[in-house]
Design an enzyme around this catalytic site. Structure first.
Site, PDB file in Angstrom:
ATOM      1  N   TYR A 184      51.500  83.761 -60.631  1.00 32.15           N
ATOM      2  CA  TYR A 184      51.976  83.366 -62.158  1.00 32.15           C
ATOM      3  C   TYR A 184      51.015  82.396 -62.691  1.00 32.15           C
ATOM      4  CZ  TYR A 184      54.740  81.544 -65.714  1.00 32.15           C
ATOM      5  OH  TYR A 184      55.605  80.964 -66.841  1.00 32.15           O
ATOM      6  N   ASN A 227      47.446  66.650 -60.699  1.00 34.31           N
ATOM      7  CA  ASN A 227      47.836  67.892 -60.495  1.00 34.31           C
ATOM      8  C   ASN A 227      48.562  67.897 -59.140  1.00 34.31           C
ATOM      9  OD1 ASN A 227      47.014  71.520 -60.331  1.00 34.31           O
ATOM     10  ND2 ASN A 227      49.181  70.383 -60.918  1.00 34.31           N
ATOM     11  N   GLY A 228      49.812  68.199 -58.967  1.00 35.03           N
ATOM     12  CA  GLY A 228      50.638  68.460 -57.893  1.00 35.03           C
ATOM     13  C   GLY A 228      51.688  67.464 -57.856  1.00 35.03           C
ATOM     14  N   CYS A 238      50.318  71.319 -63.437  1.00 32.26           N
ATOM     15  CA  CYS A 238      49.307  70.452 -64.499  1.00 32.26           C
ATOM     16  C   CYS A 238      48.155  71.064 -64.308  1.00 32.26           C
ATOM     17  CB  CYS A 238      49.392  69.007 -64.216  1.00 32.26           C
ATOM     18  SG  CYS A 238      51.048  68.262 -64.210  1.00 32.26           S
TER      19      CYS A 238
END
Ligand code: AMP
Length: 507
Positions: free
Chosen positions: A260, A101-102, A2
């Site tokens: 990526y 995020n995570g 995210c």
């Protein structure tokens, strides 16, 4: 994965948060949300979809205030329903809104503990809602009257002790300010930026974001990465406080960010993502020259776009031509974001098309950043053959992905990974290549470490099965597998459609 952003400004922050989210869009295209504070109230807009689709003028006009946080979601733990779009909100203490995020690896236990001990109900399957409630509970147990930075940091220290896994967080506290923090291993990225207010040159504005590109996009100056375990607290009137809140902080950033996820123009933990990708090309070029010197490669072709910098470097190293033989349709989402294997398969051809002249009669070396499920590579190799390629060799800028990710990347089930339990020859056969070469893990680490040798260890579990939080066992992997495997996604999607139909009937 995210993307998160948070700004404490001296003037309205809605446009800056929106713009920052658009440059973090690559980190998640599933849902987006913004919460701001104005006159002691949260204003919120969140929904499934891309940033440009979620926010209309009427929403932006409502998102008033000089403090705000934003989120773009990529679904990991939990479903992809609109109810689980972030930021999340709880009304006590003060009123809190949080973007995360995570992935928390002990979310299940925490959820039970919250219900039993704190009598806190968590209404979604999201671990981020759990995190918000743990933070709220800790703040609640510390604060008596006024909140000060010391208390905020004590609460974050306690949160670090309770939760495990990967997290970068930005949270708003009504009447107080914004707190942001990063997990003690620094798995997920978070940067801090600052800028003098355009309206009031006396005032400093502060911003946190998943990647430095978000700061660039809205004119904030990059200050530094938030340290693993550190918390940043900015009061409503713009005072900045920072403190290390974890006892055993270590620095193990996720190496897949460089492979990526992150944009090449970002700097994460003093490492240029672009520079790391170029280095990956040098290392892989060396390996190809060493081990494949008998190969008759005519041309190096990247699978756009992440691998372009790596592929160009390989071509330069091998003294071969580099050609962009595939054209990418920029107007559809990344394939892996769409749940379900069938959709994933279909979307590869919608996303990429081959330019025949670059393939006809040639031995081509295709380069991608990674091979996850193998669906993309298989189809791309097929496309290269259809375009007339003679031999199709394939190189991956990262090693074999053999183990599930538990820190927020959607690689949940070992069985879905084409390299799980397979040797290179077998994988090569399965994807239909004439030759397959993977980067060695040691080389990938060297490629990333070059500009920041202070980092001793990266989070590399998808390649070697070593989980830096030391709390992952087979039971947890099975649990995650169940939660996230394709069947579960399909059932969830079905239920969501059914729910939607029920709602529509009722309205
Ligand atoms: P596949 O091997 O078919 O799953 O596709 C691999 C491609 O998807 C590579 O080109 C990667 O760029 C990209 N990718 C990166 N991360 C993921 C992920 N978590 N899940 C799926 N695909 C990913």
């Amino acid at each position: 994965m995210c993307g998160i952003v948070g700004i404490v400004g001296a003037s309205p922050v809605n446009q800056a948060i929106y713009d920052a989210l658009t440059v973090l869009q690559h980190r998640g295209q599933d849902a987006a949300g913004i919460v701001t504070i104005t006159e002691g109230m949260f204003k919120q807009r969140k929904a499934n979809g891309l940033v440009r689709d979620v926010f209309e003028v009427k929403h932006m006009q409502r998102l008033r205030g000089n403090l705000g946080i934003g989120h773009v979601r990529y679904p990991t733990a939990g479903s992809s329903s609109a109810a689980e779009a972030q930021p999340f909100y709880v009304n006590s203490p003060f009123g809190l809104a949080l973007a995360h995020n995570g992935n928390l690896t002990n979310a299940k236990e925490l959820r039970e503990e919250m219900a039993k001990r704190a009598r806190r109900h968590i209404n979604t399957t999201s671990d981020s809602e759990v995190l918000l409630n743990v933070l709220a509970h800790e703040l609640d147990s510390i604060v008596e009257d006024e909140l000060c930075e010391k208390q905020v940091f004590t609460a974050v220290s306690r949160v670090h002790k309770k939760i495990r896994g990967a997290y970068a967080v930005a949270a708003l506290i009504i009447g107080q300010g914004m707190v942001a923090f990063r997990d003690p291993n620094g798995i997920r990225p978070l940067v801090l930026g600052k800028k003098t207010s355009d309206e009031n040159p006396e005032k400093m504005e502060y911003m946190v974001a998943s990647e430095s590109v978000a700061l660039d996009a809205v004119g904030f100056e990059f200050v530094r990465s938030v340290a693993p375990g550190e918390a940043v607290y900015v009061t409503e009137d713009g005072q900045l406080f920072t403190q290390q809140c974890a006892e055993n902080a270590a620095h193990n950033p996720c190496i897949f960010e460089y492979v990526y996820f992150a944009r090449p123009d970002s700097i994460i933990d003093k490492i240029s993502v672009y520079g790391a990708r170029v280095n990956m090309g040098t290392k892989l070029g060396e390996k190809i020259a060493r081990e494949w010197d008998d190969l008759d490669i005519d041309v190096v072709i990247p699978i756009p776009e992440t691998s372009c910098d790596t592929a160009l470097q390989i071509a330069m190293h091998l003294d071969l031509p580099y050609r962009q033989g595939f054209v990418k349709n920029r107007y559809i989402g990344r394939t892996f974001i769409m749940p379900g294997q069938t959709q994933r398969r279909k979307s590869v051809r919608r996303k990429l098309n081959a330019i025949d002249v670059e393939f006809k009669g040639k031995n081509v070396l295709l380069v991608d950043d990674s091979i996850v499920r193998g669906t993309t590579s298989e189809q791309i190799i097929e496309m290269a053959r259809e375009a007339g390629a003679n031999k199709v060799y394939f190189a991956s800028a990262s090693p074999e992905i053999r183990f599930p990710n538990v820190y927020g990347i959607d690689m949940p089930s070992a069985n879905e990974l084409v390299a799980h339990g397979r040797e290179v020859d077998e994988i090569c056969q399965l994807i239909g290549a004439d030759g397959l070469i993977f980067q060695d893990l040691e080389d990938l680490i060297v490629a990333c470490r070059e500009s920041n040798p202070e980092i001793q260890t990266f989070e590399t579990s998808v390649f070697n099965g070593k989980y830096v939080t030391n709390d992952i066992d087979q039971d947890y992997l099975n649990y995650l597998d169940q939660l996230r495997n394709n069947d579960a996604k399909a059932v969830q999607a079905h239920e969501e459609v059914a729910n939607l139909e029920l709602h529509n009937e009722g309205s």
